[in-house]
Enzyme design. Sequence first.
Site: not given
Length: 285
Positions: A120, A149, A170, A216, A243
């Site tokens: 982030q 993620y 990931e 995420d 997001c």
Amino acid sequence: HKAINKVFQTIKVLIKKYKIPIYQEADQKGILRHVVIRHGFTSNQTMVGPVVRASYPHWDSLVQELLETCPGVVSVMENINSQVGNRILGQQTTLISGQSTFEEKLGTLRFKISLPSFFQINPNQTEVLYNTVLKMAQFKGNEHVLDAYAGTGSIALWVAGHVKEVTGIESIKEAVIDAKENAKLNNMSNTHFICGKVEDILTKTLEKPADCVILDPPPKGCEIKALEAIINAQIPQVIYVSCNPATLARDIQRLSSHYTLSACQPVDMFPHTHHLETVCLLTKK
């Protein structure tokens, strides 16, 4: 950030000075496609990542002048993206100068971050975002949590002190390496990380019972295969960090036959823009 702005303005001047050929998508000529600039708010370390169509052997003078003008630059990494299209980063990243990572802190946690790894970009609000996750989760301390993620492991490490075990998934190998190193850096022994696409390996990972899945995903949201794996495994709790409100709504709809949307909290990560993050709590019906 003012440090990013300074590097940006310096790079613009140096690109012109050293006549770096700019890539043109129409005819696929030129070298330089993008310049990625990342900055650690707490470390004051800056990483610069020129993205090129093919390896460029003449960086020395430009980089030397960049470092003299912007001493906070601790890393210059060349990324090669030879593919046609608007994807920013390619698969190959090479160290040009300095170190291969920059450092950032969230609370008391330290993170080393490489160029391709997601993290982030507003660390102050990231703490607000991750504390929102913890508040919704109401962990008791004995849970096994999946962090899908996972990026550099920031969410996994943030919740690790509140649960029994965290497994991170990931797809970017550099990020997995970062996550494992960050776990060691912060003396977190109850986390481990798996490299692969969430939709490809989630079913296999879920053979070990999980009490909570934290999602995420990137703006495109979750693959339906990943959501189906969660439903089939009957995970009691899903926390979705998004997001992109559009794909968030789509994915919640896909889960709605088995999960109830119990809470929804927007977090303003990008003041003065239309962008935001949203944290949602879904509980099994």
